[in-house]
Enzyme design. Structure first.
Site, short mmCIF file in Angstrom:
data_model
loop_
_atom_site.label_atom_id
_atom_site.label_comp_id
_atom_site.label_asym_id
_atom_site.label_seq_id
_atom_site.Cartn_x
_atom_site.Cartn_y
_atom_site.Cartn_z
N GLY A 470 -113.98 63.85 8.76
CA GLY A 470 -114.20 62.63 9.51
C GLY A 470 -114.70 61.48 8.67
N GLU A 692 -124.70 60.93 2.37
CA GLU A 692 -126.01 61.46 2.75
C GLU A 692 -127.17 60.50 2.54
OE1 GLU A 692 -126.29 65.92 2.25
OE2 GLU A 692 -124.88 65.45 0.66
#
Length: 726
Positions: A470, A692
């Site tokens: 994604g 992240e």
């Protein structure tokens, strides 16, 4: 050649397939004679199975098999983990499922039912009756926190270190803070639950799985079932979210493969939402101490960060909770240490930005509290303690522009309008608070084998077994190849998520884009060299057409046994070598605004600005989306998410999205994202990674804004209104 595709906000190439329903996920591949499976979960935290009654389940129409430890064929136990063979890291736990009558956690699968329909399988699984001899267990982290010991580290991830006498410097500091923080368990809650479809043909196996690493899964299954890895094909073209939860091989995958072998039928299993909580690991809870001392001038004299977090007796991943303390602030003396203990629970797993996302909550909250003690603006305190080199060991920063992130973010947010006094800013009845925090995430590289083919018609194909979950990974690699070959992005097709392709890295640690891009560029260079130099006005495809060649290929890496071993050794050698010289990391600065109702203490986020240095941006649109998504997950960490485990039973008591709360649209404010221009010269194409770093520091920024609005420092996550009331 001038870059035209890299950096552009290109729409994701898989967008049409996903929005029209053409994309197939692990539980959507059709097979003739497909059967369905459901798990039977243990109802005790620790014990021995003394009896299993399966007659009622076997009598359900459509049931094909009920498999337990009494009739399951033998499998090999998981291999011992070794950093020299990364595939050994795949196993979720050390339990040899259904080859043992021992129960090691509440929820451990103790049976699997196979039936003609998923409804029949689930119904029959609920009819299996298991009796146990309960054994003593420990699932109460708080009760045994004091028994923790220093965690075992490795050269790549040190778990302890010191510079100077941090404790002495803290005691002598003119101004200091010494705070305890706690963070709870978390679960990943991807849109797509864990799912597997398995098909045997003799000793050849095809597996469709929601995994973050098809290669680790292939190697693990080859070991478990004693078949050659070359005879196993793992296919995972689309993964509906993972965030670390699909890095490991959990029992559902293994037992689906086992059920297919026992029944001789293709078998599919998709875990229920509750099953995801009970049969896959989540983030470990933590208790942290952060103590910081400073002189009156705001220069840090001492920084101590100590964390304690549980693993499971059957395995788990220790998060690098104190990693930021090693690199963030120029303290004269530093001590950091990670401590662990073991509980009778399912093993812990990685969760987006493992370590940094919860370690930053403690470190950045303590820095904010120190700013109040010094009477300094929180941004100014960070500016005064920005190191020129890594403060622990003097290593050079390969690329660090954190001060610029804070400066740009402060300007975009309007930070100069912040009143220093807590509780002094209002909007009608609402208390208004502004908070800031730093983001940090290390940059890594892994081996990637890639083949690139250029055709005479001006199209190109990239082949590599990496993953698309994604984040637009395939689109980014199409952009890289397009620039290297002088093509439009639309002319490049990318094949991925399949062990029939050259082996690629797993999706994790914000490593995939840089790792694959390095090999794509190298393969394109080999390809162009084999074609020759174009004439003025010619493209490389024109040269192929002129010379009568249909295509040309360039490859990097080898999937032979020796080639993959050499790749692993090279990865370790390069990582150790670079780690001795540089600190490589993405960084950023968060600024947020909260409003707090002074009567109900309801907290509302109303505005967010994030400025990041992620190195070179390959796709402006998908990079911003990744950073924004990380912030949304961080908001969940800050205000809502908490896996509740009853220490008296060892059972998770909120295993559903009706009880485990995640942010919805009403919880998310407008989020302004900005990335600094610039590349890390030590990384492929200058890429540092963006998947992240966005989540790191978010919980601290929210907590710091609440502190500014109310004067209350919240040190426990999630920051619920009842904690503000007390």
């Amino acid at each position: 050649m001038t870059s035209t595709a890299i950096g552009a906000p290109v729409n994701r190439l898989d967008g049409p397939a996903k929005t029209t329903g053409q994309a197939r996920y692990a539980a959507e591949f059709p097979y003739e004679g497909l059967a369905h499976a459901a798990l039977v979960h243990a109802a005790v935290a620790r014990g021995r199975i003394t009896g299993i009654e399966t007659a009622a389940a076997e009598a359900v129409p459509g049931v094909l098999a009920v498999i337990t430890h009494l009739n399951a064929p033998p499998m090999k136990p998981p291999p011992k983990r070794s950093i020299l063979n990364l595939e050994t890291l795949a196993g979720g736990t050390s339990v040899n499922y259904l080859n043992t009558g021992e129960v090691h956690w509440d929820g451990q699968p103790v049976g699997i039912v196979v039936a003609e329909t998923p409804e029949a399988a689930r119904h029959a699984a609920g009819l299996v009756r298991v009796s146990y001899e309960p054994l003593p267990f420990e699932a109460d982290f708080a009760a045994v926190e004091h028994t923790a010991a220093r965690a075992r580290g490795n050269p790549l991830m040190p778990t302890a270190g010191s510079k100077g006498d941090a404790d002495g410097a803290l005691a002598a500091a003119a101004v200091s803070v010494d705070l305890r923080f706690t963070t709870p368990r978390h679960h990943h809650n991807a849109i797509e639950p864990h799912a597997t479809t398995a098909v045997w043909d003799g000793d050849r196996l095809t597996v469709h799985d929601a995994t973050q690493n098809v290669w680790w899964l292939r190697g693990h299954l080859a070991h478990k079932f004693g078949v050659p890895a070359a005879g196993i094909r793992v296919i995972s073209p689309f993964v509906g979210g993972a965030f670390g939860g699909k890095s490991n091989v959990w029992p559902g995958t293994i037992l689906t493969v086992l059920a297919a072998r026992v029944t001789g039928r293709p078998v599919r299993m998709m875990l229920s939402r509750e099953g995801v909580y009970r049969a896959t690991g989540g983030r470990q809870p933590s208790a942290q101490r952060v103590a910081i001392g400073a002189g009156r001038d705001g220069r840090l004299t001492a920084l101590i960060h100590v964390s304690t977090a549980p693993l499971a007796k059957v395995g788990g991943w220790a998060e690098q909770i104190t990693s930021m303390a090693q690199h963030m602030y120029d303290a004269a003396a530093i001590r950091h240490e990670q401590r662990t203990l073991q509980l009778d629970t399912i093993s812990t797993s990685v969760w987006r930005a493992p370590g940094e996302s919860i370690g930053s909550f403690a470190l950045e909250s303590a820095m904010d509290e120190l700013a109040y003690g010094l009477g300094l603006d929180p941004v100014e305190l960070r500016r005064r303690n920005e190191p020129a080199r890594s403060p622990m060991d003097g290593k050079e920063f390969a690329h660090r522009r954190l001060s610029e992130c804070f400066a740009e973010g402060a300007e975009r947010f309007g930070w100069e309008g912040r009143s220093a006094e807590p509780g002094s800013m209002r909007d009608g009845r609402w208390l208004v608070g502004w908070g800031t925090a730093a983001a940090y995430h290390p940059a890594w590289l892994f081996p990637a084998n890639v083949t690139v083919r250029l055709n005479a018609d001006g199209t190109a194909a990239v082949r590599c077994g990496f993953h698309e979950m994604g984040m637009g990974a395939a689109t980014a690699q199409a952009q890289v190849a397009a620039d290297a070959l002088g093509l439009d992005v639309a002319a490049v097709t990318v094949s991925y998520g399949d062990t029939d392709l050259p082996s690629g890295p797993g999706a994790g640690g914000s490593t995939q884009t840089a790792s694959v891009a390095r090999s794509v560029v190298a393969a394109c260079e080999k390809l162009k060299k084999s074609i020759g130099t174009p004439r003025p006005g010619e493209s490389y495809a024109d040269v192929l057409a002129r010379t009568g060649r249909a295509h040309a290929e360039g490859s990097v890496g080898s999937d032979s046994a020796f080639g993959r071993f050499a790749g692993r050794v090279g990865f370790l050698a390069r990582t150790v070598r670079d780690g001795r010289r540089w600190v490589k990391a993405a960084c950023g600065a968060h600024f947020c605004e909260v409003r707090v109702d002074p009567e109900t203490f309801e907290v509302r986020l109303t505005r967010w600005t994030g400025v990041f240095d992620v190195g070179r941006v390959i796709n402006a649109k998908t990079t911003a989306s990744q950073l924004r998504g990380g912030i949304v997950m961080g908001i969940g960490i800050a205000l809502q998410e908490e896996t509740l485990l009853d220490p008296r039973t060892g059972r998770i008591v909120n295993p559903s999205l009706s009880e485990y709360h995640v942010p919805v649209h009403a919880d998310v404010p407008p989020i302004d994202i900005h990335c600094l221009a610039g590349a890390d010269p030590t990384m492929p194409l200058g890429i540092l990674g963006a998947g992240e770093v966005g989540v790191v520091g978010v919980a601290a920024a929210v907590g710091n804004a609440i502190r500014h609005a109310t004067g209350v420092r919240l040190c426990d996550l999630p920051m619920r209104l009842d904690r503000l009331l007390t």
